[in-house]
Design a protein around this motif. Structure first.
Motif, mmCIF file in Angstrom:
data_model
loop_
_atom_site.group_PDB
_atom_site.id
_atom_site.type_symbol
_atom_site.label_atom_id
_atom_site.label_comp_id
_atom_site.label_asym_id
_atom_site.label_seq_id
_atom_site.Cartn_x
_atom_site.Cartn_y
_atom_site.Cartn_z
ATOM 1 N N LEU A 98 0.828 -1.200 0.000
ATOM 2 C CA LEU A 98 0.000 0.000 0.000
ATOM 3 C C LEU A 98 0.866 1.255 0.000
ATOM 4 C CD1 LEU A 98 -3.030 0.871 0.155
ATOM 5 C CD2 LEU A 98 -2.658 1.184 2.608
ATOM 6 N N LEU A 99 1.990 1.227 0.742
ATOM 7 C CA LEU A 99 2.882 2.385 0.780
ATOM 8 C C LEU A 99 3.532 2.629 -0.565
ATOM 9 C CD1 LEU A 99 2.487 2.060 3.884
ATOM 10 C CD2 LEU A 99 4.838 2.863 4.119
ATOM 11 N N ASP A 100 3.852 1.546 -1.291
ATOM 12 C CA ASP A 100 4.449 1.694 -2.611
ATOM 13 C C ASP A 100 3.455 2.378 -3.549
ATOM 14 O OD1 ASP A 100 5.502 -0.532 -1.055
ATOM 15 O OD2 ASP A 100 6.792 -0.968 -2.755
ATOM 16 N N ALA A 101 2.206 1.916 -3.526
ATOM 17 C CA ALA A 101 1.182 2.506 -4.384
ATOM 18 C C ALA A 101 0.937 3.965 -4.010
ATOM 19 C CB ALA A 101 -0.114 1.706 -4.277
ATOM 20 N N GLU A 102 0.911 4.255 -2.714
ATOM 21 C CA GLU A 102 0.703 5.641 -2.297
ATOM 22 C C GLU A 102 1.845 6.521 -2.758
ATOM 23 O OE1 GLU A 102 -0.406 8.142 1.733
ATOM 24 O OE2 GLU A 102 1.238 6.709 1.825
ATOM 25 N N HIS A 158 4.325 -7.537 -6.029
ATOM 26 C CA HIS A 158 4.217 -6.748 -7.257
ATOM 27 C C HIS A 158 2.767 -6.705 -7.748
ATOM 28 C CE1 HIS A 158 5.114 -5.183 -11.232
ATOM 29 N NE2 HIS A 158 4.594 -6.263 -11.785
ATOM 30 N N GLU A 159 2.093 -7.837 -7.739
ATOM 31 C CA GLU A 159 0.710 -7.882 -8.205
ATOM 32 C C GLU A 159 -0.202 -7.044 -7.316
ATOM 33 O OE1 GLU A 159 -0.150 -12.030 -8.364
ATOM 34 O OE2 GLU A 159 1.055 -12.382 -10.178
ATOM 35 N N GLN A 160 0.083 -7.027 -6.009
ATOM 36 C CA GLN A 160 -0.745 -6.227 -5.103
ATOM 37 C C GLN A 160 -0.542 -4.731 -5.363
ATOM 38 O OE1 GLN A 160 -3.052 -7.532 -2.566
ATOM 39 N NE2 GLN A 160 -3.669 -5.467 -3.103
ATOM 40 N N VAL A 161 0.711 -4.305 -5.628
ATOM 41 C CA VAL A 161 0.955 -2.905 -5.988
ATOM 42 C C VAL A 161 0.154 -2.533 -7.225
ATOM 43 C CG1 VAL A 161 2.690 -1.235 -6.765
ATOM 44 C CG2 VAL A 161 3.254 -2.838 -4.931
ATOM 45 N N CYS A 162 0.144 -3.423 -8.224
ATOM 46 C CA CYS A 162 -0.625 -3.166 -9.449
ATOM 47 C C CYS A 162 -2.109 -2.992 -9.148
ATOM 48 C CB CYS A 162 -0.416 -4.304 -10.446
ATOM 49 S SG CYS A 162 1.252 -4.435 -11.121
ATOM 50 N N ARG A 163 -2.665 -3.880 -8.313
ATOM 51 C CA ARG A 163 -4.094 -3.777 -7.973
ATOM 52 C C ARG A 163 -4.399 -2.478 -7.250
ATOM 53 N NH1 ARG A 163 -3.531 -9.491 -7.224
ATOM 54 N NH2 ARG A 163 -3.031 -9.238 -5.019
ATOM 55 N N VAL A 176 14.874 -3.231 -3.566
ATOM 56 C CA VAL A 176 14.262 -4.560 -3.621
ATOM 57 C C VAL A 176 12.814 -4.369 -4.078
ATOM 58 C CG1 VAL A 176 15.705 -5.520 -1.779
ATOM 59 C CG2 VAL A 176 13.499 -4.477 -1.199
ATOM 60 N N ARG A 177 12.284 -5.398 -4.703
ATOM 61 C CA ARG A 177 10.879 -5.429 -5.111
ATOM 62 C C ARG A 177 10.510 -4.216 -5.972
ATOM 63 N NH1 ARG A 177 7.585 -8.626 -0.267
ATOM 64 N NH2 ARG A 177 9.061 -10.377 -0.193
ATOM 65 N N THR A 178 9.572 -3.391 -5.541
ATOM 66 C CA THR A 178 9.007 -2.357 -6.400
ATOM 67 C C THR A 178 10.059 -1.367 -6.895
ATOM 68 O OG1 THR A 178 6.984 -2.513 -5.079
ATOM 69 C CG2 THR A 178 7.173 -0.651 -6.598
ATOM 70 N N ALA A 179 10.015 -1.095 -8.189
ATOM 71 C CA ALA A 179 10.832 -0.049 -8.793
ATOM 72 C C ALA A 179 9.980 0.647 -9.849
ATOM 73 C CB ALA A 179 12.087 -0.633 -9.434
ATOM 74 N N TRP A 180 10.120 1.960 -9.963
ATOM 75 C CA TRP A 180 9.331 2.676 -10.966
ATOM 76 C C TRP A 180 10.056 3.937 -11.411
ATOM 77 C CZ3 TRP A 180 8.118 3.224 -5.763
ATOM 78 C CH2 TRP A 180 8.018 4.518 -5.273
#
Length: 424
Positions: free
Chosen positions: A144-148, A243-248, A271-275
């Motif tokens: 959730l923090l990554d998406a925010e 990764h899939e949860q960030v996408c959702r 690690v993990r999420t990158a954008w």
């Protein structure tokens, strides 16, 4: 005549190049600050220099910053090696640990802005001293923090008026995923090492993932010919689910994105999420900023395990994008009143009156006596609404000759009347 060091720039209102006009810088920083404060983030400022080890451990010994010796390193009087800040995240995590922020309500969400220093070859959009807005959310390993963070980054750009944007989302997996992927890349590329650029041959053993980000045409030709599999195909179950949860979450937030399987980040702590967020109208250097997750960085700095995610926005790059899109940055306010002394005794009268008015009125003064015509020219150049003349005749009558510059109307007023006049 001495000049600025190549790759550094003076930032002032009348700068010829748009990225270095001070009102544009201020507008970008204020907009970012408003967006981030409204989301509950708190301002932090860390020193522009740290112990060299903070950045060596933080960015990683295989990063370009260390390998290419891009850091500006200095030695203090005690023989300690220091470095000018090449990126802000390691310094913010050091501050989080040093000041016991782990006992605060988590996550701790911080932002800052300031100069960044890299000893690389200067070119348009890349400088030895550039500036970033930086946001970090520490203490919680939740997608959730990554998406925010991605949503906040996009909101800053949108609030500034940028439209031609593309969010590119990827994942660099967990450390064991990267180790497996690097082993795959070495096996694939080693037989073709002589066809790679010198820079990529140096990366092949230490950090082959960085070859995917090479700007060399010959490197990209080799990669295309070999059909390199993307990092996303090597994710473990946990990293894939994350990764899939960030996408959702991004879809629920209405943030458009493109999955970029080849996306890698230049610092070893990710690690993990990158954008990355790109602006498609500013040419080859289209990235306005980027971010990612760095759950192991605190441990690299000798602290406890503290998950984190954050982003950096390049202020100069954003300024170039604003110019490309024709976004008009709000101009600085013009003075309401320009007080013009016409003789030497009137100088201190003008300053004293300006000091009385300034808490509520924007007032500038002339610092040398001039003729009414010259003073009027100065007031017009500054964009003032009124000019007030103070000279011997005005002093004798205890008045100011006040001229409205748009209408040309002129009248005499007593100084005490100015407060009520400008508050109407």
């Amino acid at each position: 005549m001495l000049r600025a060091v190549p790759g550094s720039n003076d930032i002032f209102p009348q700068a010829k190049e748009y990225p270095f006009r001070e009102p544009v810088f201020r507008h970008i920083v204020r907009t970012a600050e408003e967006v981030l404060r409204n989301a509950g983030a708190q301002m932090i400022h860390t020193p522009i220099f740290e112990q060299l080890e903070v950045f060596q451990r933080g960015v990683g010994l295989t990063s370009d910053i260390v390998v290419k010796k891009e850091m500006f390193v200095l030695e203090d009087r005690g023989g300690r090696l220091l470095a000018l800040r090449p990126e802000p995240t390691a310094a913010v995590v050091r501050a989080y640990n040093e000041h016991g922020m782990k006992v605060w309500p988590q996550p701790v969400r911080l932002f800052t802005w300031g100069p960044i220093f890299r000893g690389e070859r200067p070119q348009k959009g890349r400088y030895r001293q550039f500036h970033q807005v930086d946001y970090e959310a520490l203490g919680l390993a939740d997608p959730l923090l990554d998406a925010e963070a991605i949503a906040l980054m996009v909101r800053i750009y949108r609030t500034l008026g940028l439209r031609n944007l593309e969010v590119r989302l990827g994942s660099v997996g967990d450390p064991e995923d990267r180790a497996r992927y690097n082993q795959y890349l070495r096996g694939l590329l080693m037989p073709h090492a002589d066809r790679l650029s010198e820079e990529s041959r140096a990366r092949l053993e230490a950090n082959p993932m960085r070859i995917l980000d090479s700007k060399s045409e010959q490197d990209q030709a080799v990669l295309a010919e070999l059909g390199v599999r993307p990092m996303l195909e090597f994710l473990g179950e946990e990293a894939q689910a994350f990764h899939e949860q960030v996408c959702r979450y991004l879809e629920r937030l209405g943030v458009a994105y493109t999955v970029d399987p080849s996306l890698v980040r230049g610092l070893d702590y990710y690690v993990r999420t990158a954008w990355e967020v790109h602006h498609m109208a500013i040419g080859a250097k289209s990235a306005l900023g980027g971010g990612g997750r760095y759950d192991g960085l605190s441990e690299m700095l000798g602290g406890p395990r503290v998950p984190g995610v954050g982003f950096g926005i390049g202020i100069e790059r954003v300024a170039i994008a604003l110019e490309q899109e024709g976004v008009v940055v709000p101009p600085d306010p013009s003075p309401t009143l320009y007080l013009a002394p016409l003789d030497e005794p009137a100088k201190i009268e003008a300053l004293a009156l300006a000091e009385q008015l300034r808490p509520r009125v924007y007032v500038e003064i002339g610092y040398t006596p001039k003729s009414p015509r010259k003073a009027l020219e100065d007031a017009l150049r500054k964009g003032a609404q009124y000019v007030g003349f103070l000279g011997e005749a005005e002093r004798a009558r205890g008045v100011i000759t006040l001229k409205h510059l748009q209408s040309g109307e002129q009248r005499e007023v007593e100084p005490f009347q100015l407060h009520s006049l400008f508050e109407e």
